[in-house]
Design a protein around this motif. Structure first.
Motif, PDB file in Angstrom:
ATOM      1  N   GLU A 167     -20.922  81.278  -8.928  1.00 10.70           N
ATOM      2  CA  GLU A 167     -21.172  82.685  -8.605  1.00 10.70           C
ATOM      3  C   GLU A 167     -20.681  83.590  -9.736  1.00 10.70           C
ATOM      4  OE1 GLU A 167     -19.192  83.072  -4.879  1.00 10.70           O
ATOM      5  OE2 GLU A 167     -20.842  82.179  -3.716  1.00 10.70           O
ATOM      6  N   LEU A 168     -19.578  83.211 -10.373  1.00  9.27           N
ATOM      7  CA  LEU A 168     -19.101  83.973 -11.532  1.00  9.27           C
ATOM      8  C   LEU A 168     -20.109  83.889 -12.676  1.00  9.27           C
ATOM      9  CD1 LEU A 168     -15.287  83.043 -11.593  1.00  9.27           C
ATOM     10  CD2 LEU A 168     -16.342  85.140 -10.716  1.00  9.27           C
ATOM     11  N   LYS A 169     -20.716  82.712 -12.847  1.00 11.87           N
ATOM     12  CA  LYS A 169     -21.740  82.558 -13.883  1.00 11.87           C
ATOM     13  C   LYS A 169     -22.908  83.511 -13.647  1.00 11.87           C
ATOM     14  CE  LYS A 169     -21.073  77.648 -14.974  1.00 11.87           C
ATOM     15  NZ  LYS A 169     -21.784  76.363 -15.110  1.00 11.87           N
ATOM     16  N   GLU A 170     -23.258  83.702 -12.372  1.00 11.26           N
ATOM     17  CA  GLU A 170     -24.361  84.606 -12.047  1.00 11.26           C
ATOM     18  C   GLU A 170     -24.039  86.038 -12.440  1.00 11.26           C
ATOM     19  OE1 GLU A 170     -25.169  84.045  -7.918  1.00 11.26           O
ATOM     20  OE2 GLU A 170     -25.855  81.974  -8.169  1.00 11.26           O
ATOM     21  N   ARG A 171     -22.776  86.338 -12.576  1.00 10.13           N
ATOM     22  CA  ARG A 171     -22.332  87.656 -13.044  1.00 10.13           C
ATOM     23  C   ARG A 171     -22.155  87.686 -14.561  1.00 10.13           C
ATOM     24  NH1 ARG A 171     -20.098  91.569  -9.899  1.00 10.13           N
ATOM     25  NH2 ARG A 171     -20.017  91.241  -7.647  1.00 10.13           N
ATOM     26  N   ILE A 175     -17.444  80.568 -18.214  1.00 10.38           N
ATOM     27  CA  ILE A 175     -16.407  79.704 -17.635  1.00 10.38           C
ATOM     28  C   ILE A 175     -15.905  78.750 -18.712  1.00 10.38           C
ATOM     29  CG2 ILE A 175     -15.821  78.155 -15.749  1.00 10.38           C
ATOM     30  CD1 ILE A 175     -16.868  80.905 -14.836  1.00 10.38           C
ATOM     31  N   ILE A 176     -14.660  78.925 -19.123  1.00  9.92           N
ATOM     32  CA  ILE A 176     -14.079  78.112 -20.197  1.00  9.92           C
ATOM     33  C   ILE A 176     -12.928  77.291 -19.628  1.00  9.92           C
ATOM     34  CG2 ILE A 176     -12.926  78.130 -22.433  1.00  9.92           C
ATOM     35  CD1 ILE A 176     -14.388  80.651 -23.128  1.00  9.92           C
ATOM     36  N   GLY A 177     -13.094  75.979 -19.636  1.00  8.89           N
ATOM     37  CA  GLY A 177     -12.054  75.082 -19.161  1.00  8.89           C
ATOM     38  C   GLY A 177     -11.192  74.580 -20.307  1.00  8.89           C
ATOM     39  N   ARG A 192     -13.805  87.549 -26.072  1.00  8.25           N
ATOM     40  CA  ARG A 192     -13.867  89.009 -25.973  1.00  8.25           C
ATOM     41  C   ARG A 192     -14.732  89.489 -24.809  1.00  8.25           C
ATOM     42  NH1 ARG A 192     -15.775  90.026 -31.994  1.00  8.25           N
ATOM     43  NH2 ARG A 192     -16.951  88.154 -31.381  1.00  8.25           N
ATOM     44  N   GLY A 193     -15.680  88.682 -24.381  1.00  8.71           N
ATOM     45  CA  GLY A 193     -16.558  89.082 -23.291  1.00  8.71           C
ATOM     46  C   GLY A 193     -16.004  88.686 -21.939  1.00  8.71           C
ATOM     47  N   PRO A 194     -16.824  88.824 -20.880  1.00  9.77           N
ATOM     48  CA  PRO A 194     -16.380  88.410 -19.542  1.00  9.77           C
ATOM     49  C   PRO A 194     -16.077  86.916 -19.519  1.00  9.77           C
ATOM     50  CG  PRO A 194     -18.382  89.749 -19.427  1.00  9.77           C
ATOM     51  CD  PRO A 194     -18.170  89.400 -20.864  1.00  9.77           C
ATOM     52  N   VAL A 195     -14.872  86.544 -19.131  1.00  9.96           N
ATOM     53  CA  VAL A 195     -14.480  85.141 -19.211  1.00  9.96           C
ATOM     54  C   VAL A 195     -13.531  84.763 -18.085  1.00  9.96           C
ATOM     55  CG1 VAL A 195     -12.510  85.547 -20.743  1.00  9.96           C
ATOM     56  CG2 VAL A 195     -13.657  83.338 -20.805  1.00  9.96           C
ATOM     57  N   ALA A 196     -13.693  83.523 -17.608  1.00  9.97           N
ATOM     58  CA  ALA A 196     -12.751  82.923 -16.664  1.00  9.97           C
ATOM     59  C   ALA A 196     -12.162  81.693 -17.340  1.00  9.97           C
ATOM     60  CB  ALA A 196     -13.449  82.545 -15.367  1.00  9.97           C
ATOM     61  N   LEU A 197     -10.857  81.668 -17.499  1.00  9.98           N
ATOM     62  CA  LEU A 197     -10.165  80.546 -18.132  1.00  9.98           C
ATOM     63  C   LEU A 197      -9.672  79.604 -17.038  1.00  9.98           C
ATOM     64  CD1 LEU A 197      -8.217  82.726 -20.683  1.00  9.98           C
ATOM     65  CD2 LEU A 197      -9.911  80.992 -21.298  1.00  9.98           C
ATOM     66  N   VAL A 198     -10.074  78.340 -17.122  1.00  9.21           N
ATOM     67  CA  VAL A 198      -9.786  77.373 -16.055  1.00  9.21           C
ATOM     68  C   VAL A 198      -8.749  76.364 -16.542  1.00  9.21           C
ATOM     69  CG1 VAL A 198     -10.773  75.772 -14.389  1.00  9.21           C
ATOM     70  CG2 VAL A 198     -12.198  77.610 -15.334  1.00  9.21           C
TER      71      VAL A 198
END
Length: 249
Positions: A167-171, A175-177, A192-198
């Motif tokens: 769902e985050l990808k759809e936004r 997604i960086i693991g 620098r852009g929208p990112v989720a660090l896993v």
């Protein structure tokens, strides 16, 4: 009637006094402590109109479940989680900010969670996300270690982590693991852009499905003898690298 929570330690109780003094029901304090830090704390509590109760170390240890209370234990009303993850992201995007999220997969130690929340607050992360299963929830130990960040950083526990990542990808959130065997290092990634660090638990890493859901994997360079970092330290390295990239000119 809403069940009261317990907070303990100067930072955790002090932040609650700052952000939501009306939610503090009662503060128990060690009457034998007369140092400047205690005096200043009690002065702030009195200014906030909080009920103060003199106690001793034994009673405070029983109230807090341990000895790390620093002479301060509070009964507080739980703060409502005022927003969902979707609502939070809409608010962030409306402000023209690029979301910065920390995702924790399989972090069950409350001390690690508290430290992760503290570093997330320091680096300006918008939220921390974790699965409801195999993860620590917010309790008094987490709040103490977080030094107030448990009150300031939204913490979302989701039913299905892989679905939430999709769902985050759809936004358009990348997604960086993190993985020891990733070919690219953290410092080569564009954060620098929208990112989720896993990040996963130390040693075990992310679960396989979580790993497969990531858009990219990065490693933290290790130059010494140890093979990995504690998850809270790794979270700090990753989040502050993102902050550095976002603030450097």
């Amino acid at each position: 009637m809403t069940q009261k929570k317990v907070l303990f330690g100067f930072h955790a109780v002090g932040v609650r006094l700052k952000v939501a003094p009306e939610s503090v029901v009662e503060v128990f304090f060690d009457a034998s402590r007369r140092d400047a830090r205690m005096r200043h704390f009690l002065e702030r509590a009195r200014e906030a109109g909080v009920r103060l109760t003199e106690s001793d170390g034994l009673r405070l240890s029983k109230l807090s479940g341990g000895h790390g209370h620093q002479g301060i234990v509070a009964h507080v009303q739980p703060l409502p989680q005022t927003t969902s993850l979707d609502e939070l992201l809409e608010q962030v995007e409306a402000r023209g900010e690029a979301p910065l999220l920390l995702v924790l997969d399989g972090i069950t130690d409350p001390h690690n969670l508290g430290a992760c929340l503290r570093v997330a607050d320091g680096a300006g992360a918008h939220a921390v996300i974790a699965p409801k299963d195999h993860a620590a929830g917010i309790n008094a130990t987490v709040a103490k270690v977080a030094s107030g960040a448990a009150e300031t950083v939204p913490y979302f526990m989701v039913t299905n982590l892989a679905r939430t990542l999709n769902e985050l990808k759809e936004r358009a959130i990348w997604i960086i693991g993190t993985s020891d065997d990733a070919p690219q290092t953290l410092f080569q990634a564009d954060l620098r852009g929208p990112v989720a660090l896993v990040l996963g638990a130390e040693g075990e890493g992310m679960r396989q499905l979580t790993r497969k859901t990531c858009d990219a994997l990065v490693s933290i360079p290790m130059r010494g003898a140890v093979e990995s970092l504690n998850v809270s330290v790794a979270s700090g390295v990753c989040l502050y690298e993102a902050l550095r990239q976002r603030t450097s000119r």
